[in-house]
Structures are given as C-alpha cells and as structure tokens.
Scaffold this motif. Structure first.
Motif, PDB file in Angstrom:
ATOM      1  N   ALA A 208       0.820  -1.217   0.000  1.00 19.26           N
ATOM      2  CA  ALA A 208       0.000   0.000   0.000  1.00 19.26           C
ATOM      3  C   ALA A 208       0.852   1.263   0.000  1.00 19.26           C
ATOM      4  N   ALA A 209       2.157   1.141   0.212  1.00 17.93           N
ATOM      5  CA  ALA A 209       3.030   2.308   0.093  1.00 17.93           C
ATOM      6  C   ALA A 209       3.052   2.825  -1.342  1.00 17.93           C
ATOM      7  N   TYR A 210       2.713   1.974  -2.295  1.00 21.15           N
ATOM      8  CA  TYR A 210       2.731   2.362  -3.710  1.00 21.15           C
ATOM      9  C   TYR A 210       1.365   2.850  -4.170  1.00 21.15           C
ATOM     10  N   PHE A 211       0.337   2.090  -3.872  1.00 24.26           N
ATOM     11  CA  PHE A 211      -1.034   2.486  -4.175  1.00 24.26           C
ATOM     12  C   PHE A 211      -1.979   1.553  -3.414  1.00 24.26           C
ATOM     13  N   PRO A 212      -3.227   1.957  -3.179  1.00 16.84           N
ATOM     14  CA  PRO A 212      -4.162   1.096  -2.454  1.00 16.84           C
ATOM     15  C   PRO A 212      -4.330  -0.242  -3.169  1.00 16.84           C
ATOM     16  N   LEU A 213      -4.189  -1.321  -2.417  1.00 16.97           N
ATOM     17  CA  LEU A 213      -4.245  -2.660  -2.995  1.00 16.97           C
ATOM     18  C   LEU A 213      -5.441  -3.418  -2.427  1.00 16.97           C
ATOM     19  N   THR A 214      -6.427  -3.687  -3.258  1.00 13.92           N
ATOM     20  CA  THR A 214      -7.582  -4.462  -2.816  1.00 13.92           C
ATOM     21  C   THR A 214      -7.211  -5.940  -2.774  1.00 13.92           C
ATOM     22  N   ARG A 215      -8.052  -6.739  -2.151  1.00 15.82           N
ATOM     23  CA  ARG A 215      -7.789  -8.180  -2.086  1.00 15.82           C
ATOM     24  C   ARG A 215      -7.835  -8.801  -3.481  1.00 15.82           C
ATOM     25  N   ARG A 216      -8.748  -8.348  -4.323  1.00 18.73           N
ATOM     26  CA  ARG A 216      -8.818  -8.879  -5.684  1.00 18.73           C
ATOM     27  C   ARG A 216      -7.564  -8.528  -6.479  1.00 18.73           C
TER      28      ARG A 216
END
Length: 267
Positions: A208-216
C-alpha cells in the motif's frame, strides 16, 4: 492617463477600453463609492472626467499590486494614512505569496517528474536504497506499461512528496517481509493458516506504500508472482517454491473473504 481630449468626459465603455478594466468593475466601484464618475449626460449616462481617470488609474495600480478594495479608499482619501507603511506591508504580503507560489511551482515540477519517471531518485540513490540488483530502468519500464492506469497516478502522487529516507523505510519493510516469507517456508507454514493469512495482510500493508491494494488486486499480483519469470526468480531466490506458496496463500486468504481467486480481476 487623461489628456485634453477628455475634457468633456469619457463613457464607461471608453474608460474600460483605455484602462483595461471591465465595465462591470467600473459599475461596482461606482456602487461602493470607490470611483464615481463626476458627470452625467442628460440621458443619465456616466461620464468620467480627467480627474476621475487619474483616480481610476491609481486604483488600477493598487489593485495590480494586490491592495484590497477595502483598503484603497484610505490610501487615496485619508490625508493621515500611512501610505508608505501600507505599501511596505503589501510588499511583505506579496513576497510571502511569491514564496508560496514558488513552493507550489516546485511541487508541480516534482509531480510532473514523478508521473514521467516514477522515482525522483538518482541512480546512485536507487542502488543504495534498493540494493545492487535494482535496475534503474525499471521505473521507466513500469511507466511505459502502466502509465495510463489509476494505480500509476496514485503511485506518482505519493512518490512526488517522498524523501529518500521514506523510500529507505519502504525498502526496509519490503526486505523484512521477504525474510518473514522465507522464514514461513522454513517453518512449514501452510497456505490458509492464521500465520499465512497474517503474512498476506502484511504484504497488502507493505504494498500500500505504492497504491491502495484491494484483495482482488492482490490475487492478480499473486498470479503474476508465480507466472512472471522475473517475479518468480525473485521469490524463489529467497526460498525455493516461495512464489507458488505466496500465490496459494493469497488465494486462500481471498477465499476466506468470500473472493473466488479463479475469477478475481484487477479491481
């Protein structure tokens, strides 16, 4: 400036054209008593005299240097007003505004560079932070491949304000995660177990330091880790079979959150 031809007065439109002030502004200044025309025609139209033009010219000058309309009457009409002091105060405000604009310009330059380059670090800084195996061409390759995506925009916005020390903290967190993943393999941790699920959550937090990461989206990354030769070499270089173990662990965690990893897409 006024001349002899203005003796009979100028209309609002003529004054507007001469001073570069809108007719609406002239009407407003008339309404608030800041600059009222001295003459009127028989039909009631406003006419500005040479003296009126002189006042308007001074108002325009003060407006251009940022003096508010509420302060201009005191400068023009109050014989006791400290005009020099007011101008010096205005100069201080202008200097502060210039400094803020310069900071904004610098921020915009960094944002543009981050969108174009991905990392605002020199090749030497990248090597020092990410290690000798890091390829400084990777950010440019990522830009060509993902530059039109929302995730690249989010990444660039974060990268624009990130210092080398902050990148070092991210690199350290990533390295620590890799060590924890390797230790899990050594300890025989199985995908779907509480420990594996905690590592999957930790992976999302680090990423998430790079961009918001969803579970999918994480499921899609897990597939890439196993299928892409570069990613697979990285993880399997930590421990043999780690790329597959990580993909299986991500899939198991997704199922626990009612996500079918076989149909998950990048969303």
């Amino acid at each position: 400036m006024p001349d002899a031809a203005d003796a009979d007065g100028l209309t609002v439109g003529q004054v507007s054209a001469r001073l570069g002030v809108t007719v609406r502004a002239l009407h407003h200044w008339d309404d608030i008593g800041l600059a009222r025309p001295s003459l009127r025609t028989a039909a009631g139209y406003r006419l500005y005299t040479a003296g009126d033009l002189e006042r308007l010219h001074r108002i325009v000058v003060y407006r251009e240097i940022g003096v508010g309309l509420d302060r201009i009457p005191a400068i023009l009409d109050d014989a006791t007003a400290d005009v020099l002091g007011a101008l010096r105060a205005q100069r201080t405000q202008v200097a502060e505004r210039i400094d803020r604009l310069q900071q904004l310009s610098t921020g915009l330059d960094r944002m543009i560079a981050a969108h174009e380059r991905g990392l605002l670090l020199t090749a030497e800084q990248q090597a020092a932070i990410f290690g000798p195996e890091w390829n400084p061409d990777w950010p440019a390759q990522a830009r060509r491949r993902y530059g039109d995506t929302t995730q690249w925009q989010q990444y660039a916005e974060r990268a624009a304000s990130r210092s080398p020390e902050e990148w070092q903290a991210i690199a350290d967190a990533t390295a620590e995660l890799d060590r924890a993943l390797g230790a899990a393999i050594d300890a025989g941790v199985t995908p779907g177990s509480p420990e594996a699920n905690r590592l999957v959550e930790r992976h999302r937090e680090v990423f998430a330091a790079y961009f918001p990461l969803t579970r999918r989206m994480q499921v899609c990354l897990g597939r890439k880790y196993e299928a892409d030769p570069g990613f697979a070499a990285h993880y399997d270089g930590i421990r043999a079979g780690l790329a597959t173990w990580l993909r299986q662990s991500i899939d198991a965690s997704a199922r626990a959150h009612d996500i079918d990893p076989d149909t998950a897409t990048w969303q």
